[in-house]
Design a protein around this motif. Sequence first.
Motif, PDB file in Angstrom:
ATOM      1  N   PRO A 231      29.076  29.528  54.470  1.00  0.00           N
ATOM      2  CA  PRO A 231      29.784  30.603  53.769  1.00  0.00           C
ATOM      3  C   PRO A 231      29.987  30.418  52.258  1.00  0.00           C
ATOM      4  N   PHE A 232      29.523  29.322  51.687  1.00  0.00           N
ATOM      5  CA  PHE A 232      29.639  29.096  50.246  1.00  0.00           C
ATOM      6  C   PHE A 232      28.499  28.180  49.821  1.00  0.00           C
ATOM      7  N   ASP A 233      28.279  28.083  48.504  1.00  0.00           N
ATOM      8  CA  ASP A 233      27.230  27.188  48.012  1.00  0.00           C
ATOM      9  C   ASP A 233      27.629  25.752  48.313  1.00  0.00           C
ATOM     10  N   LEU A 234      26.816  25.077  49.091  1.00  0.00           N
ATOM     11  CA  LEU A 234      27.108  23.705  49.471  1.00  0.00           C
ATOM     12  C   LEU A 234      26.675  22.775  48.347  1.00  0.00           C
ATOM     13  N   THR A 235      27.643  22.099  47.763  1.00  0.00           N
ATOM     14  CA  THR A 235      27.382  21.138  46.693  1.00  0.00           C
ATOM     15  C   THR A 235      27.999  19.806  47.092  1.00  0.00           C
ATOM     16  N   LEU A 236      27.612  18.771  46.399  1.00  0.00           N
ATOM     17  CA  LEU A 236      28.227  17.464  46.658  1.00  0.00           C
ATOM     18  C   LEU A 236      29.727  17.544  46.395  1.00  0.00           C
ATOM     19  N   GLN A 237      30.117  18.278  45.358  1.00  0.00           N
ATOM     20  CA  GLN A 237      31.538  18.435  45.022  1.00  0.00           C
ATOM     21  C   GLN A 237      32.299  19.150  46.136  1.00  0.00           C
ATOM     22  N   SER A 238      31.710  20.210  46.710  1.00  0.00           N
ATOM     23  CA  SER A 238      32.419  20.949  47.768  1.00  0.00           C
ATOM     24  C   SER A 238      32.594  20.087  49.019  1.00  0.00           C
ATOM     25  N   ILE A 239      31.591  19.291  49.348  1.00  0.00           N
ATOM     26  CA  ILE A 239      31.713  18.403  50.515  1.00  0.00           C
ATOM     27  C   ILE A 239      32.760  17.328  50.252  1.00  0.00           C
ATOM     28  N   THR A 240      32.765  16.779  49.047  1.00  0.00           N
ATOM     29  CA  THR A 240      33.759  15.770  48.680  1.00  0.00           C
ATOM     30  C   THR A 240      35.160  16.367  48.751  1.00  0.00           C
ATOM     31  N   SER A 241      35.310  17.607  48.271  1.00  0.00           N
ATOM     32  CA  SER A 241      36.620  18.277  48.334  1.00  0.00           C
ATOM     33  C   SER A 241      37.079  18.449  49.772  1.00  0.00           C
ATOM     34  N   LEU A 242      36.165  18.865  50.657  1.00  0.00           N
ATOM     35  CA  LEU A 242      36.525  19.021  52.075  1.00  0.00           C
ATOM     36  C   LEU A 242      36.881  17.677  52.702  1.00  0.00           C
ATOM     37  N   GLU A 243      36.111  16.650  52.360  1.00  0.00           N
ATOM     38  CA  GLU A 243      36.405  15.317  52.895  1.00  0.00           C
ATOM     39  C   GLU A 243      37.798  14.866  52.444  1.00  0.00           C
ATOM     40  N   ASN A 244      38.123  15.107  51.172  1.00  0.00           N
ATOM     41  CA  ASN A 244      39.451  14.745  50.654  1.00  0.00           C
ATOM     42  C   ASN A 244      40.549  15.587  51.295  1.00  0.00           C
ATOM     43  N   MET A 245      40.237  16.846  51.558  1.00  0.00           N
ATOM     44  CA  MET A 245      41.217  17.743  52.160  1.00  0.00           C
ATOM     45  C   MET A 245      41.662  17.239  53.536  1.00  0.00           C
ATOM     46  N   PHE A 246      40.738  16.656  54.276  1.00  0.00           N
ATOM     47  CA  PHE A 246      41.060  16.187  55.628  1.00  0.00           C
ATOM     48  C   PHE A 246      41.313  14.684  55.671  1.00  0.00           C
ATOM     49  N   ASP A 247      41.868  14.160  54.600  1.00  0.00           N
ATOM     50  CA  ASP A 247      42.310  12.769  54.560  1.00  0.00           C
ATOM     51  C   ASP A 247      43.833  12.778  54.669  1.00  0.00           C
ATOM     52  N   PRO A 248      44.378  12.500  55.862  1.00  0.00           N
ATOM     53  CA  PRO A 248      45.830  12.601  56.049  1.00  0.00           C
ATOM     54  C   PRO A 248      46.635  11.601  55.214  1.00  0.00           C
ATOM     55  N   ALA A 249      45.983  10.591  54.653  1.00  0.00           N
ATOM     56  CA  ALA A 249      46.707   9.619  53.837  1.00  0.00           C
ATOM     57  C   ALA A 249      46.929  10.132  52.415  1.00  0.00           C
ATOM     58  N   ASN A 250      46.225  11.199  52.031  1.00  0.00           N
ATOM     59  CA  ASN A 250      46.318  11.725  50.668  1.00  0.00           C
ATOM     60  C   ASN A 250      46.348  13.241  50.699  1.00  0.00           C
ATOM     61  N   GLY A 251      46.676  13.805  49.578  1.00  0.00           N
ATOM     62  CA  GLY A 251      46.574  15.252  49.415  1.00  0.00           C
ATOM     63  C   GLY A 251      45.419  15.538  48.472  1.00  0.00           C
ATOM     64  N   CYS A 252      45.167  16.805  48.221  1.00  0.00           N
ATOM     65  CA  CYS A 252      44.126  17.145  47.256  1.00  0.00           C
ATOM     66  C   CYS A 252      44.369  18.532  46.698  1.00  0.00           C
ATOM     67  N   ILE A 253      43.692  18.820  45.605  1.00  0.00           N
ATOM     68  CA  ILE A 253      43.723  20.146  44.991  1.00  0.00           C
ATOM     69  C   ILE A 253      42.292  20.640  44.935  1.00  0.00           C
ATOM     70  N   ILE A 254      42.074  21.861  45.406  1.00  0.00           N
ATOM     71  CA  ILE A 254      40.737  22.444  45.394  1.00  0.00           C
ATOM     72  C   ILE A 254      40.736  23.641  44.452  1.00  0.00           C
TER      73      ILE A 254
END
Length: 195
Positions: free
Chosen positions: A158-181
């Motif tokens: 549903p969106f342009d898949l980039t290394l940055q977008s995958i990294t953002s998703l990986e960070n988003m689902f890290d319960p030890a940290n938060g993230c901003i997208i």
Amino acid sequence: ENRAANASEKEINIQWYIPSLAKLSNDTETKVLLLYAFNTEPVQISNVKIFSSMSVFSGHLWIPLARIISLRTRLSNLKEQVEILMQSSKRLSSASEATGFLEQSADLKMSPSKDRKMSVAKVDLDEKTEEMAKRCLYEVKALLSVVPALSSPLTEIPFDLTLQSITSLENMFDPANGCIITEENLFNWIISLLH
């Protein structure tokens, strides 16, 4: 009591709350709380007591910890696969160019900026990696959808898949940290799931 908040562009802020490990006897699985807040227009808050906006939203979801860990592992594997694809396409493109000592020196000097550009460039996926991405994004959709049972498998990304977008998703689902997208296409897709 004055507090300040500033968001100069659209962004979603993700935080996790992991409750005490002591489970109630009727709980069958450990869940963690996903807290999110996002704005759809630039926002500047100088006093929370008088702030009101139609462009700021927040909410929460209880999500099984085991599914988050599983998804994060799959997102990490997807990220590795995309990095491999990017490296092989970079090697192919550099092999097809005329190579000379001066050109190689110039490439070496420019490599940090090239890496930044590569991380936001759309990745051409092979069939295996595309299926991997669709499975990961389907799981994201199932976890974040208000009515997960109605979540249907993805036929396209549903969106342009980039290394940055995958990294953002990986960070988003890290319960030890938060993230901003802030990446617009990813941002739009995530908030469409949360509405």
